[in-house]
Design a protein around this motif. Structure first.
Motif, PDB file in Angstrom:
ATOM      1  N   VAL A  35       0.832  -1.205   0.000  1.00 35.19           N
ATOM      2  CA  VAL A  35       0.000   0.000   0.000  1.00 35.19           C
ATOM      3  C   VAL A  35       0.866   1.254   0.000  1.00 35.19           C
ATOM      4  N   GLN A  38       2.623   1.507  -3.494  1.00 37.40           N
ATOM      5  CA  GLN A  38       1.653   1.759  -4.559  1.00 37.40           C
ATOM      6  C   GLN A  38       0.950   3.100  -4.382  1.00 37.40           C
ATOM      7  N   GLY A  39       0.803   3.530  -3.130  1.00 40.20           N
ATOM      8  CA  GLY A  39      -0.037   4.687  -2.859  1.00 40.20           C
ATOM      9  C   GLY A  39       0.654   5.972  -2.486  1.00 40.20           C
ATOM     10  N   GLN A  40       1.964   6.084  -2.703  1.00 45.98           N
ATOM     11  CA  GLN A  40       2.667   7.305  -2.301  1.00 45.98           C
ATOM     12  C   GLN A  40       2.036   8.562  -2.881  1.00 45.98           C
ATOM     13  N   LYS A  42      -1.068   8.916  -3.882  1.00 44.85           N
ATOM     14  CA  LYS A  42      -2.412   9.054  -3.293  1.00 44.85           C
ATOM     15  C   LYS A  42      -2.323   9.666  -1.902  1.00 44.85           C
TER      16      LYS A  42
END
Length: 106
Positions: A35, A38-40, A42
């Motif tokens: 997470v 993948q989500g930096q 976001k």
């Protein structure tokens, strides 16, 4: 001391690595790692709308921010359950995050 809004993702990463990961199972550690990787972008997008609460330079007064988030957490019965991990974030976690935030404060 003040902390810039752009430093908040760093604090989240530090808290995750130093506080959350050691308390997590191997499966949770894998999910957390995925997470975060993948989500930096976001995470930055989620924090960006809070900029209107900062001063004109994008800074927050660290003690005030800590106090206000503590009061908000108290309104939620002192705990926020992080979805997907079923982890209960409490005042001790908040305090640890702000201890870590001090390294980025000026």
């Amino acid at each position: 001391m003040k902390i810039n809004i752009n430093d908040l993702p760093k604090v989240l990463n530090d808290w995750t690595a130093q506080v959350l990961m050691p308390k997590s199972s191997m499966l949770q550690q894998g999910l957390i790692t995925f997470v975060l990787l993948q989500g930096q972008n976001k995470i930055k997008q989620m924090i960006e709308p809070l900029k209107f609460l900062a001063d004109e330079n994008g800074n927050f007064e660290l003690d005030e921010l800590h106090n206000n988030l503590g009061q908000a957490l108290a309104k939620m019965n002192g705990v926020y359950t992080i979805p997907f991990l079923n982890y209960n974030f409490d005042k001790a976690d908040l305090d640890q995050a702000f201890d870590l935030a001090k390294r980025y404060a000026k």
